[in-house]
Scaffold this motif. Structure first.
Motif, PDB file in Angstrom:
ATOM      1  N   ARG A 164       0.799  -1.227   0.000  1.00 54.66           N
ATOM      2  CA  ARG A 164       0.000   0.000   0.000  1.00 54.66           C
ATOM      3  C   ARG A 164       0.833   1.279   0.000  1.00 54.66           C
ATOM      4  O   ARG A 164       0.275   2.377  -0.053  1.00 54.66           O
ATOM      5  CB  ARG A 164      -0.933  -0.002   1.209  1.00 54.66           C
ATOM      6  CG  ARG A 164      -1.785  -1.272   1.244  1.00 54.66           C
ATOM      7  CD  ARG A 164      -2.807  -1.233   2.327  1.00 54.66           C
ATOM      8  NE  ARG A 164      -3.506  -2.512   2.411  1.00 54.66           N
ATOM      9  CZ  ARG A 164      -4.552  -2.747   3.174  1.00 54.66           C
ATOM     10  NH1 ARG A 164      -5.041  -1.755   3.902  1.00 54.66           N
ATOM     11  NH2 ARG A 164      -5.111  -3.933   3.201  1.00 54.66           N
ATOM     12  N   PHE A 165       2.154   1.139   0.061  1.00 57.17           N
ATOM     13  CA  PHE A 165       3.001   2.316   0.181  1.00 57.17           C
ATOM     14  C   PHE A 165       4.085   2.294  -0.889  1.00 57.17           C
ATOM     15  O   PHE A 165       4.574   1.238  -1.277  1.00 57.17           O
ATOM     16  CB  PHE A 165       3.629   2.385   1.576  1.00 57.17           C
ATOM     17  CG  PHE A 165       2.623   2.409   2.687  1.00 57.17           C
ATOM     18  CD1 PHE A 165       1.927   3.573   2.988  1.00 57.17           C
ATOM     19  CD2 PHE A 165       2.332   1.253   3.401  1.00 57.17           C
ATOM     20  CE1 PHE A 165       0.989   3.597   3.999  1.00 57.17           C
ATOM     21  CE2 PHE A 165       1.380   1.261   4.419  1.00 57.17           C
ATOM     22  CZ  PHE A 165       0.706   2.440   4.720  1.00 57.17           C
ATOM     23  N   PRO A 166       4.505   3.465  -1.364  1.00 58.88           N
ATOM     24  CA  PRO A 166       5.515   3.532  -2.428  1.00 58.88           C
ATOM     25  C   PRO A 166       6.907   3.169  -1.910  1.00 58.88           C
ATOM     26  O   PRO A 166       7.222   3.367  -0.739  1.00 58.88           O
ATOM     27  CB  PRO A 166       5.456   4.994  -2.872  1.00 58.88           C
ATOM     28  CG  PRO A 166       4.957   5.740  -1.669  1.00 58.88           C
ATOM     29  CD  PRO A 166       4.007   4.803  -0.994  1.00 58.88           C
ATOM     30  N   HIS A 167       7.734   2.651  -2.826  1.00 54.65           N
ATOM     31  CA  HIS A 167       9.127   2.364  -2.511  1.00 54.65           C
ATOM     32  C   HIS A 167       9.962   3.615  -2.753  1.00 54.65           C
ATOM     33  O   HIS A 167       9.727   4.354  -3.706  1.00 54.65           O
ATOM     34  CB  HIS A 167       9.634   1.205  -3.375  1.00 54.65           C
ATOM     35  CG  HIS A 167       8.909  -0.069  -3.145  1.00 54.65           C
ATOM     36  ND1 HIS A 167       8.883  -1.104  -4.058  1.00 54.65           N
ATOM     37  CD2 HIS A 167       8.165  -0.495  -2.087  1.00 54.65           C
ATOM     38  CE1 HIS A 167       8.159  -2.104  -3.584  1.00 54.65           C
ATOM     39  NE2 HIS A 167       7.701  -1.751  -2.386  1.00 54.65           N
ATOM     40  N   LEU A 168      10.931   3.833  -1.887  1.00 57.01           N
ATOM     41  CA  LEU A 168      11.688   5.077  -1.899  1.00 57.01           C
ATOM     42  C   LEU A 168      13.068   4.891  -2.522  1.00 57.01           C
ATOM     43  O   LEU A 168      13.659   3.810  -2.448  1.00 57.01           O
ATOM     44  CB  LEU A 168      11.835   5.604  -0.474  1.00 57.01           C
ATOM     45  CG  LEU A 168      10.510   5.804   0.286  1.00 57.01           C
ATOM     46  CD1 LEU A 168      10.777   6.166   1.730  1.00 57.01           C
ATOM     47  CD2 LEU A 168       9.669   6.882  -0.399  1.00 57.01           C
ATOM     48  N   VAL A 169      13.581   5.969  -3.111  1.00 58.19           N
ATOM     49  CA  VAL A 169      14.920   5.975  -3.690  1.00 58.19           C
ATOM     50  C   VAL A 169      15.900   6.484  -2.641  1.00 58.19           C
ATOM     51  O   VAL A 169      15.637   7.476  -1.955  1.00 58.19           O
ATOM     52  CB  VAL A 169      14.967   6.859  -4.950  1.00 58.19           C
ATOM     53  CG1 VAL A 169      16.392   6.923  -5.501  1.00 58.19           C
ATOM     54  CG2 VAL A 169      14.013   6.307  -6.003  1.00 58.19           C
ATOM     55  N   PHE A 170      17.040   5.827  -2.544  1.00 60.38           N
ATOM     56  CA  PHE A 170      17.982   6.075  -1.454  1.00 60.38           C
ATOM     57  C   PHE A 170      18.372   7.547  -1.333  1.00 60.38           C
ATOM     58  O   PHE A 170      18.204   8.163  -0.278  1.00 60.38           O
ATOM     59  CB  PHE A 170      19.230   5.215  -1.638  1.00 60.38           C
ATOM     60  CG  PHE A 170      20.236   5.389  -0.538  1.00 60.38           C
ATOM     61  CD1 PHE A 170      20.143   4.651   0.628  1.00 60.38           C
ATOM     62  CD2 PHE A 170      21.273   6.306  -0.657  1.00 60.38           C
ATOM     63  CE1 PHE A 170      21.068   4.818   1.655  1.00 60.38           C
ATOM     64  CE2 PHE A 170      22.199   6.475   0.362  1.00 60.38           C
ATOM     65  CZ  PHE A 170      22.090   5.733   1.521  1.00 60.38           C
ATOM     66  N   ASP A 171      18.933   8.140  -2.378  1.00 66.11           N
ATOM     67  CA  ASP A 171      19.514   9.481  -2.260  1.00 66.11           C
ATOM     68  C   ASP A 171      18.483  10.560  -1.957  1.00 66.11           C
ATOM     69  O   ASP A 171      18.833  11.624  -1.441  1.00 66.11           O
ATOM     70  CB  ASP A 171      20.287   9.836  -3.530  1.00 66.11           C
ATOM     71  CG  ASP A 171      21.583   9.043  -3.646  1.00 66.11           C
ATOM     72  OD1 ASP A 171      22.217   8.807  -2.599  1.00 66.11           O
ATOM     73  OD2 ASP A 171      21.955   8.649  -4.763  1.00 66.11           O
ATOM     74  N   ARG A 172      17.239  10.328  -2.288  1.00 66.74           N
ATOM     75  CA  ARG A 172      16.205  11.324  -2.010  1.00 66.74           C
ATOM     76  C   ARG A 172      15.781  11.323  -0.546  1.00 66.74           C
ATOM     77  O   ARG A 172      15.342  12.341  -0.023  1.00 66.74           O
ATOM     78  CB  ARG A 172      14.978  11.054  -2.879  1.00 66.74           C
ATOM     79  CG  ARG A 172      15.205  11.246  -4.373  1.00 66.74           C
ATOM     80  CD  ARG A 172      13.952  10.912  -5.143  1.00 66.74           C
ATOM     81  NE  ARG A 172      14.178  10.923  -6.588  1.00 66.74           N
ATOM     82  CZ  ARG A 172      13.289  10.506  -7.472  1.00 66.74           C
ATOM     83  NH1 ARG A 172      12.108  10.049  -7.059  1.00 66.74           N
ATOM     84  NH2 ARG A 172      13.568  10.533  -8.757  1.00 66.74           N
ATOM     85  N   SER A 176      20.858  -0.042  -8.960  1.00 67.31           N
ATOM     86  CA  SER A 176      19.551   0.201  -9.593  1.00 67.31           C
ATOM     87  C   SER A 176      19.049   1.610  -9.305  1.00 67.31           C
ATOM     88  O   SER A 176      17.918   1.806  -8.852  1.00 67.31           O
ATOM     89  CB  SER A 176      18.529  -0.843  -9.124  1.00 67.31           C
ATOM     90  OG  SER A 176      18.937  -2.140  -9.488  1.00 67.31           O
ATOM     91  N   ASN A 177      19.918   2.579  -9.538  1.00 67.91           N
ATOM     92  CA  ASN A 177      19.567   3.996  -9.331  1.00 67.91           C
ATOM     93  C   ASN A 177      19.127   4.303  -7.904  1.00 67.91           C
ATOM     94  O   ASN A 177      18.297   5.163  -7.664  1.00 67.91           O
ATOM     95  CB  ASN A 177      18.476   4.426 -10.316  1.00 67.91           C
ATOM     96  CG  ASN A 177      18.951   4.380 -11.748  1.00 67.91           C
ATOM     97  OD1 ASN A 177      20.072   4.765 -12.045  1.00 67.91           O
ATOM     98  ND2 ASN A 177      18.104   3.902 -12.647  1.00 67.91           N
ATOM     99  N   GLY A 178      19.700   3.587  -6.953  1.00 64.43           N
ATOM    100  CA  GLY A 178      19.412   3.866  -5.553  1.00 64.43           C
ATOM    101  C   GLY A 178      18.213   3.145  -4.986  1.00 64.43           C
ATOM    102  O   GLY A 178      17.864   3.357  -3.818  1.00 64.43           O
ATOM    103  N   SER A 179      17.590   2.268  -5.748  1.00 64.10           N
ATOM    104  CA  SER A 179      16.445   1.521  -5.218  1.00 64.10           C
ATOM    105  C   SER A 179      16.881   0.261  -4.485  1.00 64.10           C
ATOM    106  O   SER A 179      16.071  -0.430  -3.850  1.00 64.10           O
ATOM    107  CB  SER A 179      15.486   1.145  -6.354  1.00 64.10           C
ATOM    108  OG  SER A 179      16.127   0.318  -7.302  1.00 64.10           O
ATOM    109  N   TYR A 180      18.170  -0.036  -4.529  1.00 61.96           N
ATOM    110  CA  TYR A 180      18.740  -1.251  -3.963  1.00 61.96           C
ATOM    111  C   TYR A 180      20.052  -0.840  -3.310  1.00 61.96           C
ATOM    112  O   TYR A 180      20.891  -0.194  -3.937  1.00 61.96           O
ATOM    113  CB  TYR A 180      18.948  -2.242  -5.100  1.00 61.96           C
ATOM    114  CG  TYR A 180      19.415  -3.637  -4.774  1.00 61.96           C
ATOM    115  CD1 TYR A 180      20.642  -3.873  -4.159  1.00 61.96           C
ATOM    116  CD2 TYR A 180      18.659  -4.736  -5.143  1.00 61.96           C
ATOM    117  CE1 TYR A 180      21.083  -5.157  -3.899  1.00 61.96           C
ATOM    118  CE2 TYR A 180      19.084  -6.031  -4.898  1.00 61.96           C
ATOM    119  CZ  TYR A 180      20.312  -6.235  -4.283  1.00 61.96           C
ATOM    120  OH  TYR A 180      20.741  -7.522  -4.030  1.00 61.96           O
TER     121      TYR A 180
END
Length: 318
Positions: free
Chosen positions: A40-48, A63-67
């Motif tokens: 129910r919630f969005p996955h976040l990007v690391f650097d943001r 993977s552009n900060g998703s991992y």
């Protein structure tokens, strides 16, 4: 009179129970079905949303900060923290643990405000404790409120899966009603915001942390098994990071969200619906399944450590 025959009977019974417990853990039992809150919630990007806490050279963004990989070697562990602090919410990470021999290693996903309130801090902890066998990582949960570090409220669990083979989700619900620890969306522990827990209930905004570090002095068998770096570097992988809650406005000293029908906030608290206030029947069944089969330590059962048990232990939900 306790005879030799009695002793043999109880010894055999104990061995049988231990064998059953090992069999349950290693034969991949099928857990009860529960609603998937993590969907129910969005996955976040690391650097943001996160910043390096320590060990920058041992943090890999993929993977552009998703991992994100956190590594522990002889030189350092590593960790990151959220850029924002939160007052209540839903917090989650999918984690894959280091394989092979990992005694003395701790991988943590937790909430804390010790940097802001060093003498009166709150904390909600998932700590994954390494072991000699990769499937036998132990899960430890803990709660501290208002500096109550003198009373550790640990509960420990075996896992019903191999946490080194693939990612599994570790999540926390924290609001004014209760704290719920979930693994793959199945509750493993509930801490009610009751009168008995009022002084020790986390009540101040917290940051979210993820770390891997050397805990040779206590993590495995009370410190009997230190980290063996010939099996390193140890790598813990994180993805599907989620944080949904009231962002703390440090300048105003208030959260940036409000309850429905109230004014003064910028958004509605995303975790105040009925499904976050009280566990469903499915979730209660799931929690009972975990606690009856996989919990091997609760501070509320430790009379040697607590001759007088903490008051919340009488409530049965802690």
């Amino acid at each position: 009179m306790f005879t030799t025959a009695n002793s043999l009977f109880f010894s055999l019974s104990f061995i049988s129970c231990m064998a059953m417990a090992v069999s349950i853990r290693h034969n991949s039992p099928i857990p009860p079905s529960v609603a998937s809150l993590t969907d129910r919630f969005p996955h976040l990007v690391f650097d943001r949303t996160f910043a390096v806490l320590f060990g920058a050279k041992n943090i890999q963004r993929l993977s552009n900060g998703s991992y994100v990989n956190l590594m522990l070697d002889k030189s350092s562990g590593s960790g990151f923290k959220s850029k924002e602090m939160y007052y209540y919410g839903f917090f989650s990470a999918a984690i894959k643990l280091p394989s092979d021999y990992s005694a003395g290693v701790v991988v943590a996903f937790y909430m804390s405000n010790s940097e802001v309130y060093p003498h009166n801090h709150d904390e909600i902890d998932f700590e994954l404790l390494g072991h000699e066998k990769r499937k036998d990582w132990a899960l430890q949960t803990n709660v501290y409120g208002n500096g109550s570090t003198g009373t550790g409220r640990e509960e420990k669990f075996y896992l019903w899966f191999d946490p080194t083979a693939e990612f599994h989700e570790y999540s926390v619900i924290w609001n004014q009603h209760h704290i719920v620890f979930l693994v793959d969306n199945i509750p493993v522990r509930e801490v009610n915001h009751s009168e008995a827990m009022s002084r020790a209930y986390p009540s101040k905004p917290m940051s979210i942390y993820s770390t891997i570090w050397d805990a040779s002095d206590w993590a495995t068998h009370g410190g009997k098994k230190p980290v063996n770096y010939k099996f390193g570097p140890f790598v813990a992988s994180f993805k599907d990071l989620e944080m949904a809650g009231c962002t703390w406005n440090q300048s105003k000293g208030s959260p940036l969200c409000t309850k429905s029908g109230q004014s003064g906030g910028l958004s509605i608290d995303p975790v105040e619906g009925n499904e976050f206030i009280k566990m469903s029947q499915q979730q209660q069944i799931g929690m009972q399944w975990v606690r009856s089969k996989f919990m091997f330590y609760s501070y509320c059962n430790d009379l040697k450590r607590f001759p007088v048990l903490p008051p919340e232990c009488k409530e049965g939900k802690h």
